[in-house]
Design a protein around this motif. Structure first.
Motif, PDB file in Angstrom:
ATOM      1  N   GLN A 182     -37.748  16.471  13.510  1.00  0.00           N
ATOM      2  CA  GLN A 182     -37.994  15.155  14.073  1.00  0.00           C
ATOM      3  C   GLN A 182     -39.074  15.282  15.146  1.00  0.00           C
ATOM      4  O   GLN A 182     -39.116  16.257  15.872  1.00  0.00           O
ATOM      5  CB  GLN A 182     -36.710  14.589  14.680  1.00  0.00           C
ATOM      6  N   GLU A 229     -36.533  12.431   7.548  1.00  0.00           N
ATOM      7  CA  GLU A 229     -35.428  11.977   6.706  1.00  0.00           C
ATOM      8  C   GLU A 229     -35.922  11.033   5.614  1.00  0.00           C
ATOM      9  O   GLU A 229     -35.434  11.055   4.492  1.00  0.00           O
ATOM     10  CB  GLU A 229     -34.351  11.278   7.553  1.00  0.00           C
ATOM     11  N   LYS A 284     -35.476  11.547   1.543  1.00  0.00           N
ATOM     12  CA  LYS A 284     -34.864  10.484   0.727  1.00  0.00           C
ATOM     13  C   LYS A 284     -35.841   9.995  -0.345  1.00  0.00           C
ATOM     14  O   LYS A 284     -35.454   9.796  -1.495  1.00  0.00           O
ATOM     15  CB  LYS A 284     -34.435   9.334   1.640  1.00  0.00           C
TER      16      LYS A 284
END
Length: 148
Positions: free
Chosen positions: A66, A76, A80
Motif C-alpha cells: 500500500q 488490492e 482483484k
C-alpha cells in the motif's frame, strides 16, 4: 454504496468482447496507473505482459505494498482485477515512470490494450511522495509544470 470492487465481483465475468468498455472500466484503469510496474511492464510497444502476469510478478516480489496514508487501495484493486475474466488478459506495455524531487517532476504512463485495436493510455497524476506534493503546490500558481 457500490464501488469498483463490487463492480469486479458483479461484472468481472464479462469479457470486453461481450460487454464493451465503460465508465467504471475507465476508472479502474486510471487507478491501476498508480501501481509501480517498474521491471515488470516493458517500455517497448511491441511486447507486453498481461494484467494477471503483472500482478503475479509484483505479488511474488512483495512489491504490492500500500502507498502512503493518502493513497487508496490500488494494490488490492490490481489483484482483484487480475482475478477477473474481464481484466486478466488485458495487455500492459509502454510503461514509463520518472521522478525527481529536486526539479520537482513526477510523470508516469502505461498502455492497457483490450485488443489489438483498442488501447487505453493512462497518465498517472501525482501521488503522496515529496515530488508529487511539490508539483501539486507549483500547479496552484504556475501555468504549467515539467510533467505536463
Amino acid at each position: 454504496m457500490a464501488n469498483v470492487f463490487d463492480y469486479l465481483s458483479w461484472r468481472g465475468d464479462l469479457r470486453f468482447e461481450k460487454d464493451g468498455f465503460n465508465e467504471v472500466d475507465n476508472l479502474i484503469f486510471a487507478c491501476l496507473s498508480y501501481i509501480n510496474y517498474e521491471s515488470v511492464v516493458p517500455a517497448a510497444p511491441s511486447s507486453g505482459v498481461t494484467l494477471a502476469r503483472a500482478a503475479a510478478l509484483l505479488k511474488s516480489d512483495n512489491r504490492l505494498k500500500q502507498g502512503g496514508v493518502l493513497m487508496p487501495p490500488y494494490p488490492e484493486l490490481l489483484i482483484k482485477a487480475a482475478e477477473s475474466d474481464r481484466f486478466r488478459d488485458v495487455l500492459l506495455s509502454c510503461y514509463v515512470s520518472r521522478m525527481d524531487d529536486t526539479i520537482p517532476n513526477q510523470f508516469a504512463a502505461v498502455i492497457f490494450s483490450l485488443s489489438t485495436r483498442e488501447h487505453y493510455v493512462a497518465f498517472r497524476g501525482t501521488d503522496d511522495n515529496l515530488a508529487g506534493w511539490k508539483e501539486d503546490f507549483l500547479m496552484s500558481f504556475k501555468d504549467a509544470v515539467l510533467a505536463q
